[in-house]
Design a protein around this motif. Structure first.
Motif, PDB file in Angstrom:
ATOM      1  N   LEU A 169       1.205  -1.746  -0.102  1.00 42.12           N
ATOM      2  CA  LEU A 169      -0.033   0.151   0.019  1.00 42.12           C
ATOM      3  C   LEU A 169       0.846   1.247  -0.080  1.00 42.12           C
ATOM      4  N   LYS A 194       0.169   4.561   0.183  1.00 41.96           N
ATOM      5  CA  LYS A 194      -0.560   5.622   1.105  1.00 41.96           C
ATOM      6  C   LYS A 194      -0.029   7.066   0.676  1.00 41.96           C
ATOM      7  N   GLU A 214      -7.225   4.115  -2.916  1.00 37.73           N
ATOM      8  CA  GLU A 214      -6.718   2.610  -2.646  1.00 37.73           C
ATOM      9  C   GLU A 214      -7.356   2.480  -1.342  1.00 37.73           C
ATOM     10  N   SER A 241     -10.940   4.594   2.408  1.00 34.47           N
ATOM     11  CA  SER A 241      -9.537   3.802   2.030  1.00 34.47           C
ATOM     12  C   SER A 241      -9.522   3.114   4.284  1.00 34.47           C
ATOM     13  N   ASP A 287      -6.285  -1.045  -5.869  1.00 32.07           N
ATOM     14  CA  ASP A 287      -4.852  -0.830  -5.730  1.00 32.07           C
ATOM     15  C   ASP A 287      -4.348   0.086  -6.559  1.00 32.07           C
TER      16      ASP A 287
END
Length: 608
Positions: free
Chosen positions: A225, A227, A233, A247, A279
């Motif tokens: 991930l 972030k 995502e 999220s 993703d």
């Protein structure tokens, strides 16, 4: 607008870019989670307190849910046979234990540009890193109980071919002891869309009513991930035309409440929609063909995120059968492919699965033009340059007045210096005489800010396009630029490859001073462009403007190469436009932007 106000706008822009760079270099700390943690003996207790993942169930009570008796298969469960998946773009298998689609790789995409890179994996079984898979089944409404339904650990039998291809669907069967025969037929197209047909045949003596469901289940937060605050995502779903993005952090608040298995977030989709997880570049979504109940759940006991679609009940009379189709998209978020599913196959607003951001009204058309240019040019780098030229052509009528105003402002520079000397520290007198001069010469100083204001949304829209769209990933330009979505890999620290010194890690602080060729060209182009602009009368402001190109050079050095390439091209075109306009106003800039007034213009200014 005076120079002070202009500086305020520039300082605001600079501050915003600093925030962007800060988040890119120092993203918020990720929560440490073990996505590979196997199932343990805590499952029974988790089910008792409502924290274990449940197969979506529903009884006749409004808003109630009934958990299934089957928990996810544990890591030590005996491995069941698998059905192969082999298409032009996908490879993987279907686990006959539970009939789950849990092994899927993309043939066209690699994890990196390294020689040892592997294929990108979209779905994974429970015994691998970051488990993520699709489940299907039936919920009893009347005439049968949960024990008569196929569970998540049920081993299915195979009918016919053992390999799924676009030409050969696969069929799995399972029969209970109550006269119900369940079949699941999985088909796939040449891209990324599965079609799952669930069929129930009732050979018993009593009618039954069942609700079909589809589940996407993800164990833990994905280890890769990113972030980044400019990228979404997590959960993504469309419900009757309304897009929802959550999220993983927000999903953790979607805990089950006091009743077992009751989700905190449930939407009754009346017409059409889809639900899934996205993703950066890949996505898996359930797409029912009818109305459905969309839910999002988080089970803290085992850190499992789940979204499911429960369809309306179907009644099966004795001797009859019923079938329900559901589609599953699992693959790459390719603009062309997703657009085809939206326009030609009726997936509502599927293009919104790509994270276009706040400036979607700009990012969508900008990418559409970029994609069209690339289809003709065949190189994303040259396509970005061509896009920049087109944008400058579109904006030129608006920018022309600005450039002409800046040329006029430079012409008035000597008179402005005289006004400043006469006014001294009297700011009110200075402003008054400046405004009288602007009115007399018919100059609008605010127009000098227009190019900046126009560039802000375009810059961030293109930044978003380059960062989130798959088409820029691993897209080469020329020479050493092999990935326009990544920073320039060259470095001044090793003299651009002449010294046997490795470049700093992109995540380290040294990456900021490890300038590549493109960031240096960016600084030079900004400096040349700035030389054509009228200099502020205040020495402090002059110093700020003098340093600005080199500050931007370091700040944007870690940005995607495609974005830096756009900025360089924009600067060069702007320099050429301003150069031509300056000459039309009687100035003669040299190649370094140094300006001298023509003899004719000078005599006219002196009144001769």
């Amino acid at each position: 607008m005076d120079d002070q106000n202009k500086n305020l706008i520039l300082a605001t822009v600079l501050s915003f870019i600093v925030i962007v760079v800060w988040f890119l270099l120092f993203p918020p700390p990720e929560r440490v989670d073990d996505p590979n943690a196997p199932a343990t003996g805590e499952t029974a207790q988790s089910q008792a307190d409502g924290t274990a993942p449940m197969t979506p169930g529903a009884d006749t009570r409004e808003g109630a849910s009934v958990p299934s008796d089957a928990a996810p298969a544990s890591a030590d469960t005996e491995e069941a046979p698998r059905l192969g998946i082999d298409t032009p773009r996908l490879a993987g298998s279907i686990n006959l234990r539970g009939g789950r689609i849990d092994d899927l790789k993309l043939k066209d995409y690699l994890t990196s540009l390294d020689a040892d890179a592997t294929r990108v994996t979209v779905l994974r079984p429970e015994d691998q890193r970051d488990p993520f898979y699709a489940l299907y089944g039936w919920i009893p409404v009347s005439g049968a109980d949960a024990g008569a339904m196929p569970a998540e650990d049920t081993v299915w039998s195979v009918e016919g071919t053992p390999t799924l291809t676009p030409e050969t669907p696969v069929t799995m069967t399972w029969e209970n002891d109550a006269g119900l025969i369940f079949r699941r037929t999985v088909g796939i197209d040449t891209d990324y869309m599965f079609t799952v047909r669930q069929t129930v045949e009732n050979t018993g003596e009593n009618p039954v009513a069942l609700r079909p469901y589809s589940v996407l289940r993800r164990h833990g937060i994905p280890s890769d991930l990113k972030k980044f605050f400019v990228l979404h995502e997590g959960l993504i779903r469309m419900s009757d035309g309304e897009l929802q993005e959550e999220s993983y952090g927000n999903l953790e608040d979607f805990d089950v409440d006091g009743r077992e298995g009751v989700p905190a977030e449930r939407i009754e989709v009346q017409e059409s929609g889809w639900t899934g997880f996205t993703d950066h570049y890949w996505m898996s979504t359930i797409i029912p063909d009818t109305a459905f109940r969309s839910t999002a759940k988080y089970f803290p006991g085992r850190s499992i995120f789940q979204t499911d679609a429960v369809l309306p009940a179907v009644e099966i009379a004795p001797g009859a059968s019923a079938s329900v189709d559901t589609r599953l998209f699992a693959g790459a978020k390719e603009w062309e492919t997703i657009k085809e599913y939206q326009n030609d196959h009726g997936v509502t607003r599927f293009l919104d699965a790509i994270d276009w951001g706040w400036f979607f009204f700009l990012t969508k058309p900008i990418f559409a033009v970029l994609h069209w240019l690339n289809s003709h040019i065949g190189n994303m780098g040259w396509s970005i340059i061509a896009l920049t030229v087109l944008l400058k052509m579109v904006l030129f009528p608006l920018a022309y007045k600005s450039y002409a105003s800046m040329a006029k402002m430079r012409e008035l520079q000597p008179e402005m210096e005289k006004i400043k000397e006469r006014a001294g520290d009297d700011r009110q007198k200075l402003q008054k005489e400046m405004m009288e001069l602007y009115k007399k010469e018919k100059v609008n100083p605010a127009s000098g800010c227009l190019p900046i204001l126009l560039q802000i949304p375009i810059f961030f829209s293109l930044y978003k396009v380059i960062f989130v769209t798959l088409e820029l990933r691993h897209a080469p330009w020329i020479g050493w630029i092999h990935d326009l979505s990544a920073p320039d890999p060259s470095s001044i620290l090793n003299l651009f490859g002449l010294l046997p010194i490795a470049t700093p890690d992109p995540d380290s602080f040294l990456a900021i001073i490890s300038l590549g060729v493109l960031p240096i060209l960016l600084g030079v182009s900004m400096w040349l462009q700035q030389k054509l602009n009228p200099a502020p009368t205040d020495p402090t402001q002059q110093m700020i403007f003098a340093w600005m190109p080199w500050v931007f050079m370091f700040m944007l050095g870690t940005f995607a190469s495609g974005l830096v390439l756009y900025w360089i091209t924009n600067n060069v075109i702007t320099f050429m436009q301003q150069y031509a306009i300056m000459r039309s106003h009687g100035f003669k800039p040299d190649v370094f932007g140094n300006i001298r007034k023509s003899l004719t213009r000078k005599k006219k200014a002196e009144g001769k």
